[in-house]
Design an enzyme around this catalytic site. Structure first.
Site, PDB file in Angstrom:
ATOM      1  N   PHE A 206       0.844  -1.212   0.000  1.00 47.04           N
ATOM      2  CA  PHE A 206       0.000   0.000   0.000  1.00 47.04           C
ATOM      3  C   PHE A 206       0.874   1.256   0.000  1.00 47.04           C
ATOM      4  O   PHE A 206       0.843   2.055  -0.955  1.00 47.04           O
ATOM      5  CB  PHE A 206      -0.907  -0.093   1.234  1.00 47.04           C
ATOM      6  CG  PHE A 206      -1.608   1.173   1.619  1.00 47.04           C
ATOM      7  CD1 PHE A 206      -2.265   1.952   0.672  1.00 47.04           C
ATOM      8  CD2 PHE A 206      -1.644   1.573   2.961  1.00 47.04           C
ATOM      9  CE1 PHE A 206      -2.932   3.113   1.055  1.00 47.04           C
ATOM     10  CE2 PHE A 206      -2.306   2.721   3.343  1.00 47.04           C
ATOM     11  CZ  PHE A 206      -2.945   3.503   2.385  1.00 47.04           C
TER      12      PHE A 206
ATOM     13  N   THR B 280       2.663  -9.902   1.503  1.00 44.30           N
ATOM     14  CA  THR B 280       1.437  -9.097   1.712  1.00 44.30           C
ATOM     15  C   THR B 280       1.269  -8.049   0.609  1.00 44.30           C
ATOM     16  O   THR B 280       0.197  -7.475   0.481  1.00 44.30           O
ATOM     17  CB  THR B 280       1.442  -8.390   3.090  1.00 44.30           C
ATOM     18  OG1 THR B 280       2.615  -7.571   3.190  1.00 44.30           O
ATOM     19  CG2 THR B 280       1.418  -9.394   4.221  1.00 44.30           C
TER      20      THR B 280
ATOM     21  N   ASP C 113      13.193 -11.270  -1.162  1.00 51.48           N
ATOM     22  CA  ASP C 113      12.912 -11.237   0.273  1.00 51.48           C
ATOM     23  C   ASP C 113      14.085 -10.526   0.936  1.00 51.48           C
ATOM     24  O   ASP C 113      15.204 -11.059   0.968  1.00 51.48           O
ATOM     25  CB  ASP C 113      12.771 -12.687   0.767  1.00 51.48           C
ATOM     26  CG  ASP C 113      12.590 -12.772   2.267  1.00 51.48           C
ATOM     27  OD1 ASP C 113      12.709 -11.729   2.959  1.00 51.48           O
ATOM     28  OD2 ASP C 113      12.340 -13.887   2.755  1.00 51.48           O
TER      29      ASP C 113
ATOM     30  N   TYR D 123      21.781  -7.849  -3.035  1.00 57.69           N
ATOM     31  CA  TYR D 123      22.857  -7.430  -3.935  1.00 57.69           C
ATOM     32  C   TYR D 123      22.261  -6.592  -5.061  1.00 57.69           C
ATOM     33  O   TYR D 123      21.307  -7.007  -5.708  1.00 57.69           O
ATOM     34  CB  TYR D 123      23.577  -8.648  -4.542  1.00 57.69           C
ATOM     35  CG  TYR D 123      24.523  -8.227  -5.635  1.00 57.69           C
ATOM     36  CD1 TYR D 123      25.737  -7.612  -5.321  1.00 57.69           C
ATOM     37  CD2 TYR D 123      24.176  -8.379  -6.980  1.00 57.69           C
ATOM     38  CE1 TYR D 123      26.580  -7.164  -6.316  1.00 57.69           C
ATOM     39  CE2 TYR D 123      25.024  -7.941  -7.986  1.00 57.69           C
ATOM     40  CZ  TYR D 123      26.227  -7.332  -7.645  1.00 57.69           C
ATOM     41  OH  TYR D 123      27.058  -6.881  -8.633  1.00 57.69           O
TER      42      TYR D 123
ATOM     43  N   LYS E 178      25.000   1.552   3.355  1.00 59.12           N
ATOM     44  CA  LYS E 178      26.412   1.813   3.713  1.00 59.12           C
ATOM     45  C   LYS E 178      27.319   1.541   2.510  1.00 59.12           C
ATOM     46  O   LYS E 178      28.194   2.341   2.174  1.00 59.12           O
ATOM     47  CB  LYS E 178      26.787   0.929   4.902  1.00 59.12           C
ATOM     48  CG  LYS E 178      28.215   1.064   5.373  1.00 59.12           C
ATOM     49  CD  LYS E 178      28.368   0.400   6.748  1.00 59.12           C
ATOM     50  CE  LYS E 178      29.817   0.123   7.074  1.00 59.12           C
ATOM     51  NZ  LYS E 178      30.276  -1.198   6.584  1.00 59.12           N
TER      52      LYS E 178
ATOM     53  N   TYR F 125       5.517  -7.066  15.826  1.00 59.87           N
ATOM     54  CA  TYR F 125       5.604  -5.860  14.985  1.00 59.87           C
ATOM     55  C   TYR F 125       6.248  -4.720  15.767  1.00 59.87           C
ATOM     56  O   TYR F 125       7.228  -4.115  15.319  1.00 59.87           O
ATOM     57  CB  TYR F 125       4.189  -5.467  14.546  1.00 59.87           C
ATOM     58  CG  TYR F 125       4.124  -4.271  13.622  1.00 59.87           C
ATOM     59  CD1 TYR F 125       4.600  -4.343  12.317  1.00 59.87           C
ATOM     60  CD2 TYR F 125       3.543  -3.070  14.041  1.00 59.87           C
ATOM     61  CE1 TYR F 125       4.518  -3.248  11.459  1.00 59.87           C
ATOM     62  CE2 TYR F 125       3.452  -1.978  13.186  1.00 59.87           C
ATOM     63  CZ  TYR F 125       3.938  -2.074  11.892  1.00 59.87           C
ATOM     64  OH  TYR F 125       3.848  -0.990  11.051  1.00 59.87           O
TER      65      TYR F 125
ATOM     66  N   LYS G 295       9.974  -3.103  14.997  1.00 63.03           N
ATOM     67  CA  LYS G 295      10.105  -1.709  14.541  1.00 63.03           C
ATOM     68  C   LYS G 295      10.966  -0.913  15.521  1.00 63.03           C
ATOM     69  O   LYS G 295      11.740  -0.047  15.106  1.00 63.03           O
ATOM     70  CB  LYS G 295       8.722  -1.074  14.387  1.00 63.03           C
ATOM     71  CG  LYS G 295       7.934  -1.594  13.187  1.00 63.03           C
ATOM     72  CD  LYS G 295       8.527  -1.136  11.859  1.00 63.03           C
ATOM     73  CE  LYS G 295       7.614  -1.464  10.675  1.00 63.03           C
ATOM     74  NZ  LYS G 295       8.211  -1.102   9.378  1.00 63.03           N
TER      75      LYS G 295
ATOM     76  N   TYR H 135      23.613   2.723  12.983  1.00 66.59           N
ATOM     77  CA  TYR H 135      24.331   2.942  11.710  1.00 66.59           C
ATOM     78  C   TYR H 135      24.629   4.427  11.518  1.00 66.59           C
ATOM     79  O   TYR H 135      25.660   4.794  10.953  1.00 66.59           O
ATOM     80  CB  TYR H 135      23.522   2.385  10.520  1.00 66.59           C
ATOM     81  CG  TYR H 135      23.943   0.979  10.157  1.00 66.59           C
ATOM     82  CD1 TYR H 135      23.706  -0.080  11.023  1.00 66.59           C
ATOM     83  CD2 TYR H 135      24.596   0.703   8.956  1.00 66.59           C
ATOM     84  CE1 TYR H 135      24.098  -1.368  10.709  1.00 66.59           C
ATOM     85  CE2 TYR H 135      24.992  -0.587   8.626  1.00 66.59           C
ATOM     86  CZ  TYR H 135      24.744  -1.615   9.509  1.00 66.59           C
ATOM     87  OH  TYR H 135      25.143  -2.890   9.191  1.00 66.59           O
TER      88      TYR H 135
END
Ligand code: UDP
Length: 317
Positions: free
Chosen positions: A15, A39, A60, A66, A109, A149, A153, A163
């Protein structure tokens, strides 16, 4: 080297990912969309077939990513996003925001790209502060049915900040509140497609609990505009994007009956475990930082969404 920038959108067939892809193409980006279609649905991007600026890769993102060539901006939007998904595919939900975020950050990165993570108001859990400001740390049950979930998150936010701090990566975090509009999945169980689908098919509207819990609904184009602006900013900490117009779920059901011109019964079902009692974004930060605020009125957004589901059901039948 060409002046055209390349963006990667994970969850591009979903969505939000598909609307974000449309916006990036309109802004002149080349877009590489990724999705494993668990989904997401190719129907959401079929209008882009043949567009020379768009490529789709079925992948996935919990597996190493890559990509040859230039990447300027990465939007990590892949994730199930409905409480029904959390019950049915909790491990994929955990993996995409943990392993998937790690891989997407690794790609950023490697390419020296800017990285933007789709985080969520679920970081605030069942909030004890209302409305929710970015400074609130939240009230999340890690082991409840939504924990897969919420905690993934929260981990994604922590990984993104790590990072940024450890590798100096240019990162952004958007905390997305309830959003609605065309291309939501009819059967995903979330309240907007659930009520509109029920109303258009002549079924009773299923309000969970007494319907006094609140949500604040943002139309998708407004949300995408806020996210695009954030991607161009120099801000690295989380920013709420959502519409502060708050209503109870019962009021929302009544609005849907009004907007679909139907008189159907409202029935009550059991309230799911850990269903947040209130939710409303404080968007002061987005207002000052991005000069952003939502523009699409609830009535307008709902009528566009109802029109989308009317067409969708007509094609299905
Ligand atoms: N809800 C409802 N009936 C439904 C689906 C959802 O009453 O058929 C309620 C749900 O309990 C929650 C609110 O609507 O309080 C929003 O649910 P949704 O699944 O859209 O997302 P959430 O905001 O909880 O992540």
């Amino acid at each position: 080297m060409s002046a055209q920038k390349t963006a990667v959108v994970t969850g591009a067939a979903g969505f939000l990912g598909s609307h974000l892809t449309d916006r990036l193409l309109a802004e002149g980006y080349r877009v590489i969309g990724m999705d494993n279609l668990v989904t997401g649905n190719v129907r959401n991007i079929e209008h882009l077939a043949g567009n020379p600026d768009f490529d789709f890769i079925k992948h996935d993102v919990t597996k190493f990513i890559y990509l040859p060539g230039r990447v300027d901006l990465i939007f990590h939007f892949a994730s199930p996003a409905s409480p029904i998904d959390y019950l049915q595919i909790p491990i994929q939900t955990l993996k995409v925001s943990s392993l998937g975020t790690h891989n997407a950050l690794g790609l950023a990165k490697e390419k020296g790209a800017t990285f933007l993570i789709a985080s969520t108001s679920e970081c605030y859990g069942d909030p004890l502060e209302h409305p929710q400001k970015e400074t609130y740390w939240g009230n999340v049950n890690p082991i409840g049915p939504r924990g897969c979930y919420d905690e993934a998150k929260r981990f994604a936010e922590a990984m993104t900040m790590a990072y940024h701090r450890a590798h100096g990566l240019d990162t952004k975090i958007v905390r997305i509140f309830n959003t609605y509009g065309p291309r939501m999945r009819l059967e995903d169980g979330r309240v907007v497609p659930a009520f509109i689908g029920q109303a258009l098919q002549g079924q009773p509207l299923t309000v969970f609990g007494d319907g006094s819990q609140t949500r604040s609904f943002c139309y998708v184009s407004d949300l995408i505009d806020g996210i695009y602006r954030l991607s161009q900013s120099n801000y690295h900490e989380p920013v709420n994007i959502g519409n502060p117009r708050e209503m109870t779920v019962l009021q929302f059901a009544q609005e849907i009956l009004k907007h679909t011109g139907t008189e159907l019964p409202i029935i009550h079902k059991e309230l799911p475990t850990d269903d947040p009692k209130v939710r409303q974004p404080d968007i002061s930060l987005a207002r000052t930082l991005l000069g952003w605020e939502p523009k699409v009125a609830f009535e307008e957004g709902i009528s566009r969404t109802v029109a989308y589901f009317r067409d969708f059901l007509a094609i299905k039948s």
